[in-house]
Design a protein around this motif. Structure first.
Motif, mmCIF file in Angstrom:
data_model
loop_
_atom_site.group_PDB
_atom_site.id
_atom_site.type_symbol
_atom_site.label_atom_id
_atom_site.label_comp_id
_atom_site.label_asym_id
_atom_site.label_seq_id
_atom_site.Cartn_x
_atom_site.Cartn_y
_atom_site.Cartn_z
ATOM 1 N N GLY A 1 0.822 -1.204 0.000
ATOM 2 C CA GLY A 1 0.000 0.000 0.000
ATOM 3 C C GLY A 1 0.860 1.260 0.000
ATOM 4 N N HIS A 2 1.894 1.262 0.829
ATOM 5 C CA HIS A 2 2.812 2.410 0.859
ATOM 6 C C HIS A 2 3.496 2.592 -0.503
ATOM 7 N N LEU A 3 3.897 1.479 -1.085
ATOM 8 C CA LEU A 3 4.573 1.554 -2.387
ATOM 9 C C LEU A 3 3.690 2.205 -3.447
ATOM 10 N N SER A 4 2.409 1.829 -3.458
ATOM 11 C CA SER A 4 1.482 2.439 -4.419
ATOM 12 C C SER A 4 1.434 3.951 -4.230
ATOM 13 N N ARG A 5 1.357 4.369 -2.962
ATOM 14 C CA ARG A 5 1.288 5.799 -2.669
ATOM 15 C C ARG A 5 2.552 6.519 -3.160
ATOM 16 N N LEU A 6 3.714 5.936 -2.851
ATOM 17 C CA LEU A 6 4.976 6.571 -3.238
ATOM 18 C C LEU A 6 5.094 6.669 -4.755
ATOM 19 N N ARG A 7 4.807 5.565 -5.424
ATOM 20 C CA ARG A 7 4.947 5.563 -6.892
ATOM 21 C C ARG A 7 3.956 6.513 -7.539
ATOM 22 N N GLY B 1 7.521 -2.792 10.651
ATOM 23 C CA GLY B 1 7.302 -3.986 11.459
ATOM 24 C C GLY B 1 5.964 -3.886 12.158
ATOM 25 N N GLU B 2 5.730 -4.753 13.133
ATOM 26 C CA GLU B 2 4.417 -4.758 13.807
ATOM 27 C C GLU B 2 4.125 -3.436 14.501
ATOM 28 N N THR B 3 5.148 -2.894 15.183
ATOM 29 C CA THR B 3 4.969 -1.619 15.887
ATOM 30 C C THR B 3 4.534 -0.525 14.911
ATOM 31 N N GLU B 4 5.270 -0.417 13.791
ATOM 32 C CA GLU B 4 4.947 0.621 12.824
ATOM 33 C C GLU B 4 3.553 0.405 12.243
ATOM 34 N N MET B 5 3.217 -0.860 11.952
ATOM 35 C CA MET B 5 1.892 -1.137 11.398
ATOM 36 C C MET B 5 0.808 -0.673 12.357
ATOM 37 N N ALA B 6 1.000 -0.982 13.644
ATOM 38 C CA ALA B 6 0.002 -0.598 14.646
ATOM 39 C C ALA B 6 -0.120 0.920 14.737
ATOM 40 N N ALA B 7 1.013 1.612 14.602
ATOM 41 C CA ALA B 7 1.009 3.073 14.757
ATOM 42 C C ALA B 7 0.753 3.806 13.442
ATOM 43 N N GLY B 8 0.622 3.060 12.357
ATOM 44 C CA GLY B 8 0.444 3.717 11.050
ATOM 45 C C GLY B 8 1.654 4.525 10.654
ATOM 46 N N LYS B 9 2.836 4.033 11.027
ATOM 47 C CA LYS B 9 4.056 4.780 10.758
ATOM 48 C C LYS B 9 5.036 3.959 9.926
ATOM 49 N N ILE B 10 6.069 4.642 9.470
ATOM 50 C CA ILE B 10 7.167 3.996 8.747
ATOM 51 C C ILE B 10 8.465 4.444 9.424
ATOM 52 N N ASP C 1 2.431 10.064 4.396
ATOM 53 C CA ASP C 1 2.346 11.422 3.843
ATOM 54 C C ASP C 1 3.611 12.218 4.145
ATOM 55 N N GLU C 2 4.146 12.014 5.346
ATOM 56 C CA GLU C 2 5.385 12.710 5.700
ATOM 57 C C GLU C 2 6.552 12.201 4.851
#
Lengths: 453, 453
Positions: free
Chosen positions: B381-387, B421-430, B446-447
């Motif tokens: 999903g992130h990749l789609s957004r970036l591309r 990882g799991e933490t980032e997924m839970a927090a909606g972060k990268i 977005d950031e």
């Protein structure tokens, strides 16, 4: 009198307009390749015949263009060779190089030669011409470009997923509506295994392919004629008549092929790919199509082909997974998956649908008319300013008749014609004519530049 | 065991890094060509031998790669031909096609074949490989790219002016400091005429070229040795010792060659070009150099060559005016002027000076580490957004060991590595790691996108 010059049959010159169109296609594809992390390589036009021979079947060997050894090409040729007139043997003596026939074999050779410098997975693309001594005919050339992207050294199905997204992105950018047809070599093997006739895969896919045209009865008759036992044809019915959504097709396949380990593996792979893609914002139709059997001996997993929806033409892109790219060069275990865009057919599709964006065809933006020595001197200053602002501009090189200069302006498709005569020079202005609207206005050079920002 | 694969001697594979560098050079040149209204064409790799033979002198004919006729290549070969073993005659029977040796002859053939579709002046550029069966050595290859721009069908010296501006712009963009050396074939003819020894031009320019190395006495001795009368050598002194600014050189030439109509014409042309260019914001040095005598039999007016100032290497660009491009193909009266960039040498210069801009070498901007099925699904999903935001991004296709994935990240030179990882997924972060600074930050998609805008 000198004979009129010509070019070898089956080859083409590309005019400035054709090149602009081709560059638009290649640039679009390259941008998408880069977005997905594919990087370009190039290999030489000539490869050794040792690299090329035996890779494309007997027919392929005949279609290789061979390059005469330079210097004394007869040095290895004995009297006996000459007397015998054996073409293959003599060609092997006269030539040690040939022109590449595709991009896959040179790529395999590249991977083997450079394996110690490469990090795997290796994602490469390659856009270069290939040569085949085929009989030239409409749409088939002896020199044509291939445009391949492959990932080697990774078994992950994520690669298939990303390649399909790439295809979708390329055709979306080009504005071509397409259906991406998917199959899996393992499903085909499973079917053949399950009806007990592994050698009949091709006959089966060819027959199924005719279903729409000739109807079920004739398809079945053809299968019997090809020597398939009645019982096998009966078992094949749910497969031949496979219809509905991809999910429905997968369900039928899973039920029918439950007994074939290979078949189930193929179904799982196909399902995984479709599932991953369901989260992507694809614009193309994705369709399971069991009749896809391209390069059957080469592919070992996913097989895909792309059809344009709005033009009657063969597949415009194809690809699939292979298990053993480099084995033939002594490096086993390098698997990969790749796609190949058919540039010539995409060119035809875009032409037929008239889909080239105006900008891609535009070269010069401002052409200055040449009124003579003093005026052209003033134009040179303007030209520097425009070009410094990245505006494509030129001046007609001679003070020719207006009609001639305007006909040149037409031929290059310039967006504006700029006129700088004595009046304009005195006023520090440029008379600018919009070639689309015919509108003319008197502007300073800064105002002209501002038009393009 | 299979023999290790190899490529024909004198040919090269281009790796992803080399291609990035070459693309940077070609893209820079293409952009400048387009700014000046030049448009691209391409011609086939193979031309008929009728087109190629006899155009490059006897030596050139020997260096042509000839392509064996396909099918029964012996059909035209008699027993007598075989018995005789005459290489030239036999080659003519075995081959009717060859690989192009340069871009000029194919361009001339193109102009003649398409003259009715072209509007003149015709400004074309062409960037394609050429092939020569030269003995390979350092810096000399059997396959190399040429990169030519020509204007045909116009006698105006404005074309010379614009070509020189183009050269200046290309090297300025590439960051290479250069001297552009100018001469005129008519001045050389004038000199030869004026000392009464037209056949000695080459000897004279070769001798003058050695002035810096061997000194005036030895240059004069050499000229006498070559058979120049003493009186001629005496008259040549002001020319041999020509020094100072371009204006001073022109003054001396004008005084000495006043009696030669051709010489005066050449001086006028050179002066006109320099004068027009004096209004341009050129960054290169422009220098009259009488020792320039490249392609003497071919050029008829301006001759130019470009030398890099900060690297010891031969000329990196050359060109000039010719009066009769297409006469050999039966179309007289087509004059033109053109330049040719030496891509391989420019590549070497940029390497030595380490002038490739970082961006030109950068491929992937964000690489996602693959932690497994669920995590990679989130990455897609992130990749789609970036591309979609035109950011080049990829995911390592398998959940391999971290060390392996990071070594891949290094190999592709990615700007950032993204960890989800799991933490980032839970927090909606990268978790985003800057590969240059080593800095790591936790960002939303977005950031991340905002970093590249």
């Amino acid at each position: 009198m000198m004979a009129k010059p010509s070019i070898p049959k089956g080859t083409r010159d590309f005019s400035v307009d054709e090149m602009a169109k081709r560059n638009y296609i290649f640039d679009t594809i390259k941008q998408v390749f880069a977005l997905y992390g594919f990087r370009q390589i190039e290999t030489p036009a000539m490869e050794t015949l040792q690299t090329l021979m035996g890779k494309y079947g007997e027919e392929g060997d005949k279609l290789l263009f061979k390059v005469l050894n330079s210097g004394d090409f007869l040095s290895d040729v004995t009297e006996a060779d000459l007397a015998e007139r054996n073409l293959n043997r003599l060609a092997a003596r006269l030539c040690e190089k040939g022109l590449r026939y595709d991009l896959t074999v040179p790529f395999a050779r590249f991977v083997v030669m450079h394996r110690n410098e490469l990090t795997f997975p290796f994602k490469r693309y390659q856009i270069q011409p290939v040569w085949r001594a085929d009989r030239p005919q409409k749409g088939r050339y002896r020199e044509f470009y291939q445009c391949d992207a492959d990932v080697v050294g990774s078994d992950s199905l994520l690669n298939e997923v990303e390649l399909i997204e790439m295809i979708d992105e390329v055709f979306s950018r080009l504005g071509i509506r397409v259906a991406i047809k998917l199959n899996n070599r393992k499903i085909l093997s499973g079917i053949a295994e399950w009806i007990g006739a592994p050698e009949k895969i091709v006959d089966i896919t060819v027959a199924i392919d005719k279903l729409d045209k000739i109807g079920l009865d004739k398809v079945n008759a053809e299968l019997l004629e090809k020597g398939l036992p009645e019982e096998a044809v009966a078992r094949l019915q749910p497969i031949i008549q496979l219809q509905g959504s991809n999910e429905e097709k997968l369900q039928v396949l899973r039920r029918e092929l439950a007994g074939s380990e290979t078949g189930v593996k193929g179904i799982d792979e196909l399902k995984y790919i479709l599932q991953k893609l369901s989260a992507s914002p694809l614009r193309s139709t994705l369709e399971i199509d069991l009749t896809l059997a391209r390069g059957l001996n080469y592919y070992t997993g996913a097989i895909l082909e792309v059809k344009a929806l709005d033009v009657q033409i063969g597949s415009i892109t194809g690809g699939g997974r292979y298990d053993n790219l480099t084995g033939v060069f002594g490096l086993p275990g390098v698997s990969g998956v790749g796609i190949s865009f058919g540039a010539d057919r995409i060119f035809d599709v875009l032409n037929q649908l008239d889909l080239y964006p105006k900008e891609s065809m535009q070269s010069t933006q401002v052409m200055f008319v040449n009124f003579g020595e003093n005026e052209s001197q003033a134009c040179l200053g303007h030209l520097s300013r425009l070009r410094a602002a990245d505006i494509r501009a030129e001046i007609y090189p001679e003070a020719a008749k207006m009609k001639k200069q305007m006909s040149y302006a037409d031929s290059i498709g310039t967006q504006y014609v700029a006129l700088v005569g004595e009046t304009e020079m005195a006023a520090g202005k440029i008379a600018l004519k919009n070639m689309t609207t015919g509108e003319q206005s008197s502007l300073t050079i800064d105002e002209v530049i501002a038009l393009f920002v």
